[in-house]
Design a protein around this motif. Structure first.
Motif, PDB file in Angstrom:
ATOM      1  N   GLN A  39       3.073  -4.197   3.535  1.00  0.00           N
ATOM      2  CA  GLN A  39       4.009  -3.069   3.598  1.00  0.00           C
ATOM      3  C   GLN A  39       3.262  -1.791   3.229  1.00  0.00           C
ATOM      4  O   GLN A  39       2.570  -1.746   2.214  1.00  0.00           O
ATOM      5  CB  GLN A  39       5.178  -3.293   2.640  1.00  0.00           C
ATOM      6  CG  GLN A  39       6.198  -2.159   2.669  1.00  0.00           C
ATOM      7  CD  GLN A  39       7.408  -2.462   1.810  1.00  0.00           C
ATOM      8  OE1 GLN A  39       8.097  -3.460   1.998  1.00  0.00           O
ATOM      9  NE2 GLN A  39       7.676  -1.599   0.834  1.00  0.00           N
ATOM     10  N   PHE A  40       3.430  -0.765   4.056  1.00  0.00           N
ATOM     11  CA  PHE A  40       2.636   0.461   3.937  1.00  0.00           C
ATOM     12  C   PHE A  40       3.538   1.687   4.015  1.00  0.00           C
ATOM     13  O   PHE A  40       4.391   1.779   4.896  1.00  0.00           O
ATOM     14  CB  PHE A  40       1.606   0.463   5.079  1.00  0.00           C
ATOM     15  CG  PHE A  40       0.813   1.723   5.232  1.00  0.00           C
ATOM     16  CD1 PHE A  40      -0.269   1.983   4.417  1.00  0.00           C
ATOM     17  CD2 PHE A  40       1.134   2.640   6.222  1.00  0.00           C
ATOM     18  CE1 PHE A  40      -1.028   3.137   4.578  1.00  0.00           C
ATOM     19  CE2 PHE A  40       0.392   3.795   6.394  1.00  0.00           C
ATOM     20  CZ  PHE A  40      -0.695   4.048   5.575  1.00  0.00           C
ATOM     21  N   LYS A  41       3.351   2.613   3.072  1.00  0.00           N
ATOM     22  CA  LYS A  41       4.082   3.881   3.091  1.00  0.00           C
ATOM     23  C   LYS A  41       3.110   5.037   2.881  1.00  0.00           C
ATOM     24  O   LYS A  41       2.182   4.940   2.082  1.00  0.00           O
ATOM     25  CB  LYS A  41       5.144   3.926   1.974  1.00  0.00           C
ATOM     26  CG  LYS A  41       6.336   3.062   2.212  1.00  0.00           C
ATOM     27  CD  LYS A  41       7.515   3.437   1.297  1.00  0.00           C
ATOM     28  CE  LYS A  41       7.320   3.020  -0.129  1.00  0.00           C
ATOM     29  NZ  LYS A  41       8.548   3.258  -0.943  1.00  0.00           N
ATOM     30  N   THR A  42       3.359   6.133   3.607  1.00  0.00           N
ATOM     31  CA  THR A  42       2.528   7.323   3.447  1.00  0.00           C
ATOM     32  C   THR A  42       3.287   8.554   3.943  1.00  0.00           C
ATOM     33  O   THR A  42       4.195   8.438   4.769  1.00  0.00           O
ATOM     34  CB  THR A  42       1.199   7.195   4.222  1.00  0.00           C
ATOM     35  OG1 THR A  42       0.384   8.349   3.977  1.00  0.00           O
ATOM     36  CG2 THR A  42       1.440   7.089   5.730  1.00  0.00           C
ATOM     37  N   ASP A  43       2.875   9.697   3.436  1.00  0.00           N
ATOM     38  CA  ASP A  43       3.413  10.961   3.959  1.00  0.00           C
ATOM     39  C   ASP A  43       2.424  11.589   4.938  1.00  0.00           C
ATOM     40  O   ASP A  43       2.713  12.615   5.536  1.00  0.00           O
ATOM     41  CB  ASP A  43       3.651  11.950   2.814  1.00  0.00           C
ATOM     42  CG  ASP A  43       2.332  12.390   2.179  1.00  0.00           C
ATOM     43  OD1 ASP A  43       1.555  11.506   1.743  1.00  0.00           O
ATOM     44  OD2 ASP A  43       2.057  13.597   2.131  1.00  0.00           O
ATOM     45  N   ASN A  44       1.247  10.963   5.082  1.00  0.00           N
ATOM     46  CA  ASN A  44       0.161  11.549   5.862  1.00  0.00           C
ATOM     47  C   ASN A  44       0.184  11.010   7.299  1.00  0.00           C
ATOM     48  O   ASN A  44      -0.109   9.832   7.529  1.00  0.00           O
ATOM     49  CB  ASN A  44      -1.177  11.234   5.186  1.00  0.00           C
ATOM     50  CG  ASN A  44      -2.334  11.962   5.816  1.00  0.00           C
ATOM     51  OD1 ASN A  44      -2.771  11.620   6.904  1.00  0.00           O
ATOM     52  ND2 ASN A  44      -2.835  12.985   5.136  1.00  0.00           N
ATOM     53  N   ARG A  45       0.527  11.861   8.236  1.00  0.00           N
ATOM     54  CA  ARG A  45       0.647  11.421   9.621  1.00  0.00           C
ATOM     55  C   ARG A  45      -0.680  10.904  10.171  1.00  0.00           C
ATOM     56  O   ARG A  45      -0.725   9.900  10.881  1.00  0.00           O
ATOM     57  CB  ARG A  45       1.157  12.578  10.490  1.00  0.00           C
ATOM     58  CG  ARG A  45       1.283  12.219  11.963  1.00  0.00           C
ATOM     59  CD  ARG A  45       1.917  13.314  12.774  1.00  0.00           C
ATOM     60  NE  ARG A  45       1.914  13.000  14.199  1.00  0.00           N
ATOM     61  CZ  ARG A  45       2.496  13.753  15.122  1.00  0.00           C
ATOM     62  NH1 ARG A  45       3.123  14.870  14.777  1.00  0.00           N
ATOM     63  NH2 ARG A  45       2.456  13.384  16.394  1.00  0.00           N
ATOM     64  N   GLY A  46      -1.765  11.583   9.827  1.00  0.00           N
ATOM     65  CA  GLY A  46      -3.078  11.150  10.314  1.00  0.00           C
ATOM     66  C   GLY A  46      -3.424   9.749   9.847  1.00  0.00           C
ATOM     67  O   GLY A  46      -3.912   8.925  10.629  1.00  0.00           O
TER      68      GLY A  46
ATOM     69  N   GLY B 104       9.918  18.212   1.497  1.00  0.00           N
ATOM     70  CA  GLY B 104      10.292  18.155   2.915  1.00  0.00           C
ATOM     71  C   GLY B 104       9.388  17.321   3.789  1.00  0.00           C
ATOM     72  O   GLY B 104       9.523  17.335   5.019  1.00  0.00           O
ATOM     73  N   SER B 105       8.476  16.585   3.184  1.00  0.00           N
ATOM     74  CA  SER B 105       7.555  15.762   3.979  1.00  0.00           C
ATOM     75  C   SER B 105       8.262  14.527   4.525  1.00  0.00           C
ATOM     76  O   SER B 105       9.133  13.951   3.876  1.00  0.00           O
ATOM     77  CB  SER B 105       6.366  15.320   3.125  1.00  0.00           C
ATOM     78  OG  SER B 105       5.605  16.429   2.704  1.00  0.00           O
ATOM     79  N   ARG B 106       7.861  14.121   5.710  1.00  0.00           N
ATOM     80  CA  ARG B 106       8.359  12.888   6.310  1.00  0.00           C
ATOM     81  C   ARG B 106       7.634  11.706   5.668  1.00  0.00           C
ATOM     82  O   ARG B 106       6.434  11.773   5.399  1.00  0.00           O
ATOM     83  CB  ARG B 106       8.099  12.925   7.811  1.00  0.00           C
ATOM     84  CG  ARG B 106       8.544  11.698   8.560  1.00  0.00           C
ATOM     85  CD  ARG B 106       8.290  11.820  10.045  1.00  0.00           C
ATOM     86  NE  ARG B 106       9.108  12.852  10.665  1.00  0.00           N
ATOM     87  CZ  ARG B 106       9.269  12.979  11.971  1.00  0.00           C
ATOM     88  NH1 ARG B 106       8.658  12.137  12.797  1.00  0.00           N
ATOM     89  NH2 ARG B 106      10.012  13.939  12.463  1.00  0.00           N
TER      90      ARG B 106
ATOM     91  N   LEU C  93       0.868  -1.175   0.000  1.00  0.00           N
ATOM     92  CA  LEU C  93       0.000   0.000   0.000  1.00  0.00           C
ATOM     93  C   LEU C  93       0.907   1.229   0.000  1.00  0.00           C
ATOM     94  O   LEU C  93       1.569   1.514   0.995  1.00  0.00           O
ATOM     95  CB  LEU C  93      -0.899   0.025   1.239  1.00  0.00           C
ATOM     96  CG  LEU C  93      -1.832  -1.155   1.481  1.00  0.00           C
ATOM     97  CD1 LEU C  93      -2.588  -0.953   2.796  1.00  0.00           C
ATOM     98  CD2 LEU C  93      -2.820  -1.319   0.331  1.00  0.00           C
ATOM     99  N   ASN C  94       0.967   1.926  -1.106  1.00  0.00           N
ATOM    100  CA  ASN C  94       1.858   3.072  -1.236  1.00  0.00           C
ATOM    101  C   ASN C  94       1.073   4.365  -1.431  1.00  0.00           C
ATOM    102  O   ASN C  94       0.394   4.543  -2.435  1.00  0.00           O
ATOM    103  CB  ASN C  94       2.799   2.873  -2.434  1.00  0.00           C
ATOM    104  CG  ASN C  94       3.773   1.740  -2.220  1.00  0.00           C
ATOM    105  OD1 ASN C  94       4.376   1.615  -1.157  1.00  0.00           O
ATOM    106  ND2 ASN C  94       3.944   0.893  -3.231  1.00  0.00           N
ATOM    107  N   PHE C  95       1.139   5.236  -0.452  1.00  0.00           N
ATOM    108  CA  PHE C  95       0.560   6.578  -0.531  1.00  0.00           C
ATOM    109  C   PHE C  95      -0.914   6.528  -0.942  1.00  0.00           C
ATOM    110  O   PHE C  95      -1.361   7.201  -1.866  1.00  0.00           O
ATOM    111  CB  PHE C  95       1.398   7.455  -1.471  1.00  0.00           C
ATOM    112  CG  PHE C  95       2.815   7.592  -0.971  1.00  0.00           C
ATOM    113  CD1 PHE C  95       3.141   8.585  -0.063  1.00  0.00           C
ATOM    114  CD2 PHE C  95       3.791   6.678  -1.344  1.00  0.00           C
ATOM    115  CE1 PHE C  95       4.432   8.677   0.454  1.00  0.00           C
ATOM    116  CE2 PHE C  95       5.077   6.757  -0.824  1.00  0.00           C
ATOM    117  CZ  PHE C  95       5.400   7.765   0.072  1.00  0.00           C
ATOM    118  N   SER C  96      -1.640   5.685  -0.227  1.00  0.00           N
ATOM    119  CA  SER C  96      -3.075   5.552  -0.451  1.00  0.00           C
ATOM    120  C   SER C  96      -3.787   6.849  -0.103  1.00  0.00           C
ATOM    121  O   SER C  96      -3.307   7.645   0.710  1.00  0.00           O
ATOM    122  CB  SER C  96      -3.628   4.419   0.425  1.00  0.00           C
ATOM    123  OG  SER C  96      -2.873   3.236   0.287  1.00  0.00           O
TER     124      SER C  96
END
Length: 210
Positions: free
Chosen positions: A149-156, A200-202, A113-116
């Motif tokens: 495996q999961f990646k996101t820039d969204n903290r929420g 600059g996003s985490r 799941l990448n940047f859903s």
């Protein structure tokens, strides 16, 4: 990312039916879709296909299935597959709500799941791909050694996913709060990942299993 509607999209996809399933032709028989019987991994939401095509190129001994709902986006992935002459990727035009109808129990070894879409409004929580109804489907699809495996820039979305997976009883194998702080050599950046990182996003990352 807004993608312009292409009136010719379905015609193009059907012309490439050896790569993309637009009519559920391989429902419950996805092994027949591939030239070689190999372990199967899936990406739910392919984006423009950078991640899954690079992954497939690096791992010719694994079959990859990309699941995407938008016909205008999946065209780009088909084009990449043809250009790179990849034999171990297939695609299906499918709503992720129905993946356990398309694939069989224990048929998958890894889910990406990448940047859903974060679906930030509370009333839309059930649309998030880490909502418990989706986790139930992943549990059904993954084999005993399988992982998510999961990646996101969204903290929420990341915090929601941690809570959702924990409540479901999943085991966290790895949690990274800033993937690009000491980026692993084997990390494949998606189109969104490159964009968000430059801004600059985490980048949040986790790997979990059932």
């Amino acid at each position: 990312m807004r993608i312009r509607n292409k009136p010719w999209a379905m015609d193009y996809l059907k012309e490439n039916g050896h790569i993309v399933d637009t009519e559920m032709n391989y429902k419950n028989k996805v092994k027949q879709f591939f030239d070689t019987d190999q372990p199967l991994q899936i990406e739910i939401g392919t984006g423009m296909g950078t991640f899954i095509t690079e992954l497939a190129e690096k791992n010719p001994d694994i079959n990859y299935l990309g699941i995407e709902l938008d016909k205008n986006i999946i065209i780009r992935v088909v084009e990449k597959i043809i250009e790179m002459d990849l034999k171990n990727i297939r695609l299906v035009l499918l709503d992720a709500n129905y993946i356990s109808d398309y694939l069989g129990e224990g048929e998958v070894s890894k889910i990406y799941l990448n940047f859903s879409d974060p679906w930030p409004k509370t009333r839309h929580a059930r649309r998030r791909l880490t909502y418990h109804t989706f986790l139930k489907q992943y549990h059904h699809l993954l084999n005993d050694e399988g992982s998510l495996q999961f990646k996101t820039d969204n903290r929420g979305l990341f915090e929601f996913s941690l809570k959702s997976m924990n409540e479901y009883g999943m085991k966290f194998d790895e949690i990274i709060l800033d993937l690009h702080d000491e980026e692993p050599e084997d990390n494949i950046r998606t189109e969104y990942e490159e964009k968000f990182s430059k801004n600059g996003s985490r980048i949040y990352f986790l790997k979990a299993s059932f």
